[in-house]
Design an enzyme around this catalytic site. Structure first.
Site, PDB file in Angstrom:
ATOM      1  N   SER A  13     -10.597  -0.580   3.098  1.00 41.37           N
ATOM      2  CA  SER A  13      -9.996  -0.462   4.484  1.00 41.37           C
ATOM      3  C   SER A  13      -9.638   0.682   5.047  1.00 41.37           C
ATOM      4  CB  SER A  13      -8.749  -1.483   4.216  1.00 41.37           C
ATOM      5  OG  SER A  13      -9.039  -2.718   3.674  1.00 41.37           O
ATOM      6  N   ARG A  21       0.730  -1.411  -0.016  1.00 44.54           N
ATOM      7  CA  ARG A  21       0.133  -0.034  -0.139  1.00 44.54           C
ATOM      8  C   ARG A  21       0.911   1.291  -0.028  1.00 44.54           C
ATOM      9  NH1 ARG A  21      -2.976  -3.562  -0.788  1.00 44.54           N
ATOM     10  NH2 ARG A  21      -5.229  -3.823  -0.129  1.00 44.54           N
ATOM     11  N   GLU A  70      -4.768   3.942   5.862  1.00 43.61           N
ATOM     12  CA  GLU A  70      -4.402   3.490   4.474  1.00 43.61           C
ATOM     13  C   GLU A  70      -5.195   4.757   3.662  1.00 43.61           C
ATOM     14  OE1 GLU A  70      -5.732  -0.108   2.231  1.00 43.61           O
ATOM     15  OE2 GLU A  70      -6.700   1.314   1.256  1.00 43.61           O
TER      16      GLU A  70
HETATM   17  P1  FAD Z   1      -8.915   8.978  -5.103  1.00 41.68           P
HETATM   18  O1  FAD Z   1      -9.396   8.491  -3.922  1.00 41.68           O
HETATM   19  O2  FAD Z   1      -9.273   9.816  -6.114  1.00 41.68           O
HETATM   20  O3  FAD Z   1      -7.347   9.393  -4.581  1.00 41.68           O
HETATM   21  C1  FAD Z   1      -6.675   8.708  -3.769  1.00 41.68           C
HETATM   22  C2  FAD Z   1      -5.403   9.304  -3.554  1.00 41.68           C
HETATM   23  O4  FAD Z   1      -4.473   9.173  -4.852  1.00 41.68           O
HETATM   24  C3  FAD Z   1      -5.513  10.659  -3.265  1.00 41.68           C
HETATM   25  O5  FAD Z   1      -4.456  11.238  -2.277  1.00 41.68           O
HETATM   26  C4  FAD Z   1      -5.104  11.413  -4.546  1.00 41.68           C
HETATM   27  O6  FAD Z   1      -4.812  12.791  -4.518  1.00 41.68           O
HETATM   28  C5  FAD Z   1      -4.103  10.602  -5.148  1.00 41.68           C
HETATM   29  N1  FAD Z   1      -4.349  10.453  -6.773  1.00 41.68           N
HETATM   30  C6  FAD Z   1      -5.439  10.059  -7.323  1.00 41.68           C
HETATM   31  N2  FAD Z   1      -5.345  10.197  -8.654  1.00 41.68           N
HETATM   32  C7  FAD Z   1      -3.950  10.409  -8.739  1.00 41.68           C
HETATM   33  C8  FAD Z   1      -3.359  10.837  -9.963  1.00 41.68           C
HETATM   34  N3  FAD Z   1      -3.511  10.725 -11.116  1.00 41.68           N
HETATM   35  N4  FAD Z   1      -1.981  11.405  -9.794  1.00 41.68           N
HETATM   36  C9  FAD Z   1      -1.433  11.557  -8.502  1.00 41.68           C
HETATM   37  N5  FAD Z   1      -2.009  11.277  -7.284  1.00 41.68           N
HETATM   38  C10 FAD Z   1      -3.465  10.812  -7.554  1.00 41.68           C
HETATM   39  N6  FAD Z   1      -7.631  -0.512  -2.389  1.00 41.68           N
HETATM   40  C11 FAD Z   1      -6.697  -1.833  -2.603  1.00 41.68           C
HETATM   41  O7  FAD Z   1      -5.513  -1.536  -2.722  1.00 41.68           O
HETATM   42  N7  FAD Z   1      -7.396  -2.959  -2.540  1.00 41.68           N
HETATM   43  C12 FAD Z   1      -8.647  -3.286  -2.430  1.00 41.68           C
HETATM   44  O8  FAD Z   1      -9.059  -4.280  -2.350  1.00 41.68           O
HETATM   45  C13 FAD Z   1      -9.619  -2.164  -2.101  1.00 41.68           C
HETATM   46  N8  FAD Z   1     -10.797  -2.229  -1.958  1.00 41.68           N
HETATM   47  C14 FAD Z   1     -11.493  -1.137  -1.903  1.00 41.68           C
HETATM   48  C15 FAD Z   1     -12.993  -1.583  -1.565  1.00 41.68           C
HETATM   49  C16 FAD Z   1     -13.896  -0.285  -1.490  1.00 41.68           C
HETATM   50  C17 FAD Z   1     -15.314  -0.676  -1.235  1.00 41.68           C
HETATM   51  C18 FAD Z   1     -13.421   0.981  -1.499  1.00 41.68           C
HETATM   52  C19 FAD Z   1     -14.360   2.245  -1.729  1.00 41.68           C
HETATM   53  C20 FAD Z   1     -12.233   0.995  -1.771  1.00 41.68           C
HETATM   54  C21 FAD Z   1     -11.192   0.040  -1.963  1.00 41.68           C
HETATM   55  N9  FAD Z   1      -9.859   0.317  -2.001  1.00 41.68           N
HETATM   56  C22 FAD Z   1      -8.966  -0.946  -2.175  1.00 41.68           C
HETATM   57  C23 FAD Z   1      -9.075   1.725  -2.158  1.00 41.68           C
HETATM   58  C24 FAD Z   1      -9.331   2.338  -3.711  1.00 41.68           C
HETATM   59  O9  FAD Z   1     -10.072   1.329  -4.274  1.00 41.68           O
HETATM   60  C25 FAD Z   1      -7.811   2.639  -3.933  1.00 41.68           C
HETATM   61  O10 FAD Z   1      -7.226   3.141  -3.487  1.00 41.68           O
HETATM   62  C26 FAD Z   1      -8.089   3.109  -5.397  1.00 41.68           C
HETATM   63  O11 FAD Z   1      -6.773   3.134  -6.153  1.00 41.68           O
HETATM   64  C27 FAD Z   1      -8.579   4.669  -5.219  1.00 41.68           C
HETATM   65  O12 FAD Z   1      -8.621   5.327  -6.570  1.00 41.68           O
HETATM   66  P2  FAD Z   1      -9.303   6.745  -6.757  1.00 41.68           P
HETATM   67  O13 FAD Z   1      -9.337   6.948  -8.149  1.00 41.68           O
HETATM   68  O14 FAD Z   1     -10.821   6.644  -6.287  1.00 41.68           O
HETATM   69  O15 FAD Z   1      -8.320   7.525  -5.883  1.00 41.68           O
HETATM   70  N1  EPU Z   2     -10.866 -10.132  10.099  1.00 44.63           N
HETATM   71  C1  EPU Z   2     -11.546 -10.160  11.217  1.00 44.63           C
HETATM   72  N2  EPU Z   2     -12.544  -9.607  11.446  1.00 44.63           N
HETATM   73  C2  EPU Z   2     -12.880  -8.772  10.309  1.00 44.63           C
HETATM   74  C3  EPU Z   2     -12.077  -8.607   9.056  1.00 44.63           C
HETATM   75  C4  EPU Z   2     -11.057  -9.469   9.093  1.00 44.63           C
HETATM   76  O1  EPU Z   2     -11.310 -11.184  12.067  1.00 44.63           O
HETATM   77  O2  EPU Z   2     -13.954  -8.146  10.593  1.00 44.63           O
HETATM   78  C5  EPU Z   2      -9.551 -11.104  10.049  1.00 44.63           C
HETATM   79  C6  EPU Z   2     -10.009 -12.753   9.787  1.00 44.63           C
HETATM   80  O3  EPU Z   2      -8.899 -13.335  10.275  1.00 44.63           O
HETATM   81  C7  EPU Z   2      -9.730 -12.714   8.242  1.00 44.63           C
HETATM   82  C8  EPU Z   2      -8.553 -11.640   8.001  1.00 44.63           C
HETATM   83  O4  EPU Z   2      -8.743 -10.599   8.879  1.00 44.63           O
HETATM   84  O5  EPU Z   2      -9.251 -13.960   7.860  1.00 44.63           O
HETATM   85  C9  EPU Z   2      -8.337 -10.973   6.585  1.00 44.63           C
HETATM   86  O6  EPU Z   2      -9.625 -10.446   6.102  1.00 44.63           O
HETATM   87  P1  EPU Z   2      -9.890 -10.186   4.455  1.00 44.63           P
HETATM   88  O7  EPU Z   2      -9.384 -11.064   3.787  1.00 44.63           O
HETATM   89  O8  EPU Z   2     -11.204  -9.466   4.613  1.00 44.63           O
HETATM   90  O9  EPU Z   2      -8.843  -9.037   4.210  1.00 44.63           O
HETATM   91  P2  EPU Z   2      -8.341  -7.881   5.135  1.00 44.63           P
HETATM   92  O10 EPU Z   2      -6.820  -7.946   5.445  1.00 44.63           O
HETATM   93  O11 EPU Z   2      -9.161  -7.203   6.074  1.00 44.63           O
HETATM   94  C10 EPU Z   2      -6.970  -6.955   2.954  1.00 44.63           C
HETATM   95  C11 EPU Z   2      -7.043  -5.622   2.186  1.00 44.63           C
HETATM   96  C12 EPU Z   2      -8.003  -5.337   1.403  1.00 44.63           C
HETATM   97  C13 EPU Z   2      -8.106  -6.515   0.281  1.00 44.63           C
HETATM   98  C14 EPU Z   2      -8.330  -7.773   1.065  1.00 44.63           C
HETATM   99  C15 EPU Z   2      -8.299  -8.942   0.302  1.00 44.63           C
HETATM  100  C16 EPU Z   2      -5.478  -3.987   3.442  1.00 44.63           C
HETATM  101  C17 EPU Z   2      -5.308  -2.949   4.234  1.00 44.63           C
HETATM  102  N3  EPU Z   2      -6.895  -4.426   3.100  1.00 44.63           N
HETATM  103  O12 EPU Z   2      -8.069  -6.722   3.860  1.00 44.63           O
HETATM  104  O13 EPU Z   2      -8.069  -4.046   0.531  1.00 44.63           O
HETATM  105  O14 EPU Z   2      -9.307  -6.508  -0.504  1.00 44.63           O
HETATM  106  O15 EPU Z   2      -7.154  -7.976   2.012  1.00 44.63           O
HETATM  107  O16 EPU Z   2      -7.230  -9.206  -0.344  1.00 44.63           O
HETATM  108  O17 EPU Z   2      -4.556  -4.549   3.115  1.00 44.63           O
HETATM  109  C18 EPU Z   2      -8.432  -1.932   0.876  1.00 44.63           C
HETATM  110  O18 EPU Z   2      -7.163  -2.003   0.739  1.00 44.63           O
HETATM  111  O19 EPU Z   2      -9.108  -0.735   0.570  1.00 44.63           O
HETATM  112  C19 EPU Z   2      -9.001  -3.302   0.716  1.00 44.63           C
HETATM  113  C20 EPU Z   2     -10.192  -3.320   0.869  1.00 44.63           C
END
Ligand code: FAD
Ligand code: EPU
Length: 335
Positions: free
Chosen positions: A234, A160, A331
């Site tokens: 997250s 991240r 994050e």
């Molecule tokens: P924004 O929210 O618009 O921007 C994020 C940051 O990046 C800001 O600081 C912004 O200034 C900067 N930025 C944006 N675009 C640019 C650019 N072109 N140049 C320079 N800086 C820039 N993330 C994961 O890694 N894994 C996941 O599984 C995951 N699951 C998600 C689930 C949900 C339901 C949600 C809502 C979010 C999740 N995220 C996850 C976080 C998000 O999807 C990512 O961080 C994504 O890359 C953000 O994209 P955005 O265009 O919305 O960025």
């Molecule tokens: N867990 C709990 N309780 C909860 C949630 C999670 O006990 O309420 C524990 C469980 O042991 C579970 C483990 O956490 O097995 C992992 O949970 P999960 O697979 O849901 O993943 P996560 O670690 O919570 C990370 C990323 C997600 C990504 C998933 C799948 C980060 C900060 N988050 O979540 O990314 O989608 O793994 O790979 O690394 C994001 O970055 O926004 C994001 C959603």
């Protein structure tokens, strides 16, 4: 390229939090970006993709620039090379790759946001990170107005993290991302519930598209849909702690899970587990809360302010530090 004033940012972030931008504009190419940045050089700026990883805690007294650089071009010089405009939607791009016989991104299906933000925090899910497929990031330097091509190595990708979130934060605007994708699938099925979900779908020899469908199914069952309830995925990163600290904690909490970490002699602990153990899962105060199915996701039930969400986040951080001696770090980008 019209510049609007006092624009509500509520529709431009998935948290759905009210905050105003003093100035607001979209840009779809380098020339427009240059004009905007030089005309408004007396005020701060920030770039937004789709707002799925930001929390606004106050009005932004400057220029918000929404990236709408579009286009997907397939490289001539090599098979599987693709250049993508930063303003393309990430999930639509993943779907495009699968339709065009290009693989590798299937585990990253349904991650919200834009392609341009994907290198920013090196998006990852289900055992895959985007850094595995990025060759170059082409970014605009906001002071020299030149475009620099960063190699994968230059980006210093980590869990991240990248230079765009650390040392180079606010200095560059990403305009295009170059990917090297696979033409022969190399499926990553080891993580979490992927195999179990494929079995439930009665699939034994999955295609990349079926893996994508399984990932979508898992995500939809756990993560709240921002169209229904405000959130940014997250809220915190999973902490990496020294092995010795983990072993000491494990004596007290025998079910404490751990995963491989990027740092040597460390393990990664799921912050969701710590937050749940500490009793916060499903907690709600006013309009701010901790999601009932995923404790790592903070939610806005409708009219929460950014300050309320941040206050809840800080209370959770302090409580976890007291209970486990672990410092968790957001994050989400707090503005
Ligand atoms: P924004 O929210 O618009 O921007 C994020 C940051 O990046 C800001 O600081 C912004 O200034 C900067 N930025 C944006 N675009 C640019 C650019 N072109 N140049 C320079 N800086 C820039 N993330 C994961 O890694 N894994 C996941 O599984 C995951 N699951 C998600 C689930 C949900 C339901 C949600 C809502 C979010 C999740 N995220 C996850 C976080 C998000 O999807 C990512 O961080 C994504 O890359 C953000 O994209 P955005 O265009 O919305 O960025
Ligand atoms: N867990 C709990 N309780 C909860 C949630 C999670 O006990 O309420 C524990 C469980 O042991 C579970 C483990 O956490 O097995 C992992 O949970 P999960 O697979 O849901 O993943 P996560 O670690 O919570 C990370 C990323 C997600 C990504 C998933 C799948 C980060 C900060 N988050 O979540 O990314 O989608 O793994 O790979 O690394 C994001 O970055 O926004 C994001 C959603």
């Amino acid at each position: 390229m019209e510049v609007l004033e006092n624009v509500s940012l509520k529709p431009f972030s998935t948290f759905g939090i009210e905050a105003k931008a003093r100035y607001w504009a979209t840009f779809s190419n380098e020339a427009e970006l240059k004009t905007l940045l030089t005309t408004y050089k007396h005020v701060p700026f920030m770039v937004l993709g789709e707002g799925s990883n930001v929390l606004f805690t106050q009005d932004f007294e400057g220029l918000v620039l929404v990236n709408q650089v579009k286009g997907i071009s397939v490289g001539k010089e090599g098979v599987g090379k693709v250049r993508v405009g930063a303003g393309e939607n990430w999930h639509q791009f993943v779907s495009w790759t699968l339709e065009n016989g290009l693989y590798g991104l299937e585990n990253l299906s349904l991650i919200y946001g834009s392609v341009g933000a994907s290198p920013m925090q090196n998006i990852g899910a289900y055992g895959v990170e985007v850094k595995q497929f990025i060759t170059n990031v082409l970014a605009y330097h906001t002071e020299t107005h030149e475009i620099h091509s960063f190699t994968n190595r230059d980006c210093a990708f980590g869990y991240r993290s990248s230079i765009f979130k650390t040392t180079h934060k606010g200095k560059y605007i990403i305009l295009w991302v170059d990917f090297q994708l696979q033409t022969v699938p190399d499926l990553q099925l080891a993580y979490g519930d992927i195999q179990k979900t494929l079995a439930e779908m009665q699939i034994t020899l999955p295609t990349p598209r079926e893996v994508s469908q399984a990932v979508i199914k898992i995500r939809q069952s756990k993560l709240p849909n921002p169209a229904e309830i405000g959130n940014a995925g997250s809220f915190f990163k999973n902490p990496e702690i020294p092995l010795a600290q983990f072993e000491a904690l494990k004596k007290q909490y025998p079910t404490l899970p751990a995963y491989p970490a990027s740092e040597a002699e460390c393990v990664k602990i799921p912050a969701g587990w710590l937050i749940e153990q500490a009793g916060w899962k499903g907690y709600r105060r006013g309009e701010a809360g901790v999601h009932e199915r995923q404790a790592l996701v903070l939610v806005n039930y409708g009219n929460a302010t950014g300050a309320e969400i941040l206050d809840l986040a800080q209370k959770i951080q302090n409580d976890l530090f007291e209970k486990f001696g672990i410092q968790i770090i957001p994050e989400v980008n707090v503005v």
